[in-house]
Design an enzyme around this catalytic site. Structure first.
Site, PDB file in Angstrom:
ATOM      1  NE  ARG A 194      -2.178   8.513 -10.013  1.00  0.00           N
ATOM      2  CZ  ARG A 194      -2.932   8.080  -9.002  1.00  0.00           C
ATOM      3  NH1 ARG A 194      -2.371   7.660  -7.897  1.00  0.00           N
ATOM      4  NH2 ARG A 194      -4.240   8.080  -9.106  1.00  0.00           N
ATOM      5  CG  ASP A 216      -6.172   9.076   5.331  1.00  0.00           C
ATOM      6  OD1 ASP A 216      -5.741   9.649   6.333  1.00  0.00           O
ATOM      7  OD2 ASP A 216      -7.006   9.607   4.563  1.00  0.00           O
ATOM      8  CD  GLU A 275      -3.164   0.695   0.380  1.00  0.00           C
ATOM      9  OE1 GLU A 275      -2.611   1.563  -0.344  1.00  0.00           O
ATOM     10  OE2 GLU A 275      -4.378   0.647   0.582  1.00  0.00           O
ATOM     11  CG  ASP A 276      -0.898   4.631  -1.767  1.00  0.00           C
ATOM     12  OD1 ASP A 276      -1.630   4.006  -0.969  1.00  0.00           O
ATOM     13  OD2 ASP A 276      -1.378   5.375  -2.657  1.00  0.00           O
ATOM     14  CG  PHE A 332      -4.212  15.219   0.444  1.00  0.00           C
ATOM     15  CD1 PHE A 332      -5.052  14.182   0.812  1.00  0.00           C
ATOM     16  CD2 PHE A 332      -3.773  15.296  -0.863  1.00  0.00           C
ATOM     17  CE1 PHE A 332      -5.459  13.231  -0.110  1.00  0.00           C
ATOM     18  CE2 PHE A 332      -4.179  14.356  -1.803  1.00  0.00           C
ATOM     19  CZ  PHE A 332      -5.025  13.324  -1.423  1.00  0.00           C
TER      20      PHE A 332
HETATM   21  P1  IMP Z   1      -7.957   5.097   3.620  1.00  0.00           P
HETATM   22  O1  IMP Z   1      -9.010   4.161   3.102  1.00  0.00           O
HETATM   23  O2  IMP Z   1      -8.563   6.327   4.234  1.00  0.00           O
HETATM   24  O3  IMP Z   1      -6.973   4.442   4.564  1.00  0.00           O
HETATM   25  O4  IMP Z   1      -7.162   5.671   2.412  1.00  0.00           O
HETATM   26  C1  IMP Z   1      -6.476   4.883   1.607  1.00  0.00           C
HETATM   27  C2  IMP Z   1      -6.243   5.495   0.247  1.00  0.00           C
HETATM   28  O5  IMP Z   1      -6.548   6.893   0.165  1.00  0.00           O
HETATM   29  C3  IMP Z   1      -4.783   5.361  -0.052  1.00  0.00           C
HETATM   30  O6  IMP Z   1      -4.520   4.133  -0.686  1.00  0.00           O
HETATM   31  C4  IMP Z   1      -4.532   6.533  -0.942  1.00  0.00           C
HETATM   32  O7  IMP Z   1      -4.786   6.170  -2.274  1.00  0.00           O
HETATM   33  C5  IMP Z   1      -5.538   7.563  -0.537  1.00  0.00           C
HETATM   34  N1  IMP Z   1      -4.886   8.559   0.328  1.00  0.00           N
HETATM   35  C6  IMP Z   1      -4.948   8.661   1.662  1.00  0.00           C
HETATM   36  N2  IMP Z   1      -4.215   9.684   2.109  1.00  0.00           N
HETATM   37  C7  IMP Z   1      -3.664  10.247   1.017  1.00  0.00           C
HETATM   38  C8  IMP Z   1      -2.783  11.367   0.819  1.00  0.00           C
HETATM   39  O8  IMP Z   1      -2.340  12.067   1.746  1.00  0.00           O
HETATM   40  N3  IMP Z   1      -2.449  11.619  -0.465  1.00  0.00           N
HETATM   41  C9  IMP Z   1      -2.880  10.880  -1.523  1.00  0.00           C
HETATM   42  N4  IMP Z   1      -3.692   9.832  -1.381  1.00  0.00           N
HETATM   43  C10 IMP Z   1      -4.083   9.525  -0.121  1.00  0.00           C
HETATM   44 MG    MG Z   2      -5.014   4.699  -3.261  1.00  0.00          MG
END
Ligand code: IMP
Ligand code: MG
Length: 185
Positions: A170, A108, A104-105, A157
């Site tokens: 990206r 959040d 995973e990148d 962000f």
């Molecule tokens: P989550 O479901 O809230 O944990 O978010 C997961 C996805 O949201 C990640 O795989 C990212 O693609 C995107 N995401 C969350 N935070 C960021 C950020 O700061 N920048 C860009 N993408 C984000």
């Molecule tokens: Mg994502």
């Protein structure tokens, strides 16, 4: 350090340099390579954001592996994920009994990873772990296991190194925080 995007509207503040990212990726590859020695895990890249990290990770990895991809989408606005996440493209590999490593990148709220782990668990893997480049613990809504982590980052962000804002930024080699609306933008 600050930069303007091409439209000149958004300020980008450096958060992690390419050197720092490179160090993190090498450390993660060492940890993963050591733990999976002698096995042949399936690396599950989470599209789209993880493609840059995954590409760098595998080139540092001294390990036999397979790779596959999943794609998830959450209904929600711009920079925040809603709890409703669905798998929009699934695995092509039969992963029953296999060792899976989710790549995973950034984690959040945790909703995406939670949904993905549920999807993968239903396919009866032999084991399942998570490798995330970044985590924003302050924003977590659901607890998710992270077995390998590059770094914790503050609640800002981020863009670059695969991370986008509205599909932009990206390709930046470093990671920046996006500060909107500065200077009357
Ligand atoms: P989550 O479901 O809230 O944990 O978010 C997961 C996805 O949201 C990640 O795989 C990212 O693609 C995107 N995401 C969350 N935070 C960021 C950020 O700061 N920048 C860009 N993408 C984000
Ligand atoms: Mg994502």
């Amino acid at each position: 350090m600050e930069e303007r995007d091409v439209a000149g509207r958004v300020a980008l503040t450096l958060v992690l340099s390419r050197e720092e990212i490179g160090q993190m990726v090498r450390r993660l590859a060492l940890e993963v390579g050591r733990d999976y020695r002698g096995r042949r895990p399936v690396l599950v890249g989470v599209l789209k954001g993880a493609f840059v990290f995954l590409a760098d990770l595998v080139r540092e990895l001294d390990l036999d592996f397979e790779v596959d991809f999943v794609r998830l989408a959450s209904y929600g606005s711009g920079t925040t994920s809603s709890g409703r996440v669905r798998v929009t493209a699934g695995l092509k590999t039969d992963v029953a009994g296999r060792d899976l490593l989710v790549v995973e990148d950034i984690i959040d709220t945790g909703y995406t990873t939670e949904r993905l782990l549920r999807y993968l668990r239903a396919r009866r893997p032999g084991s399942m772990k998570v490798c995330a480049l970044l985590s924003k613990p302050a924003r977590r809504k659901v607890k998710v296991p992270i077995d390998y982590l590059g770094a914790e980052v503050p609640d800002r962000f981020l863009v670059g190194y695969g991370l986008d804002y509205a599909q932009r930024h990206r390709g930046l080699p470093d990671i920046y925080a996006l500060e909107e609306g500065r200077d009357g933008a």
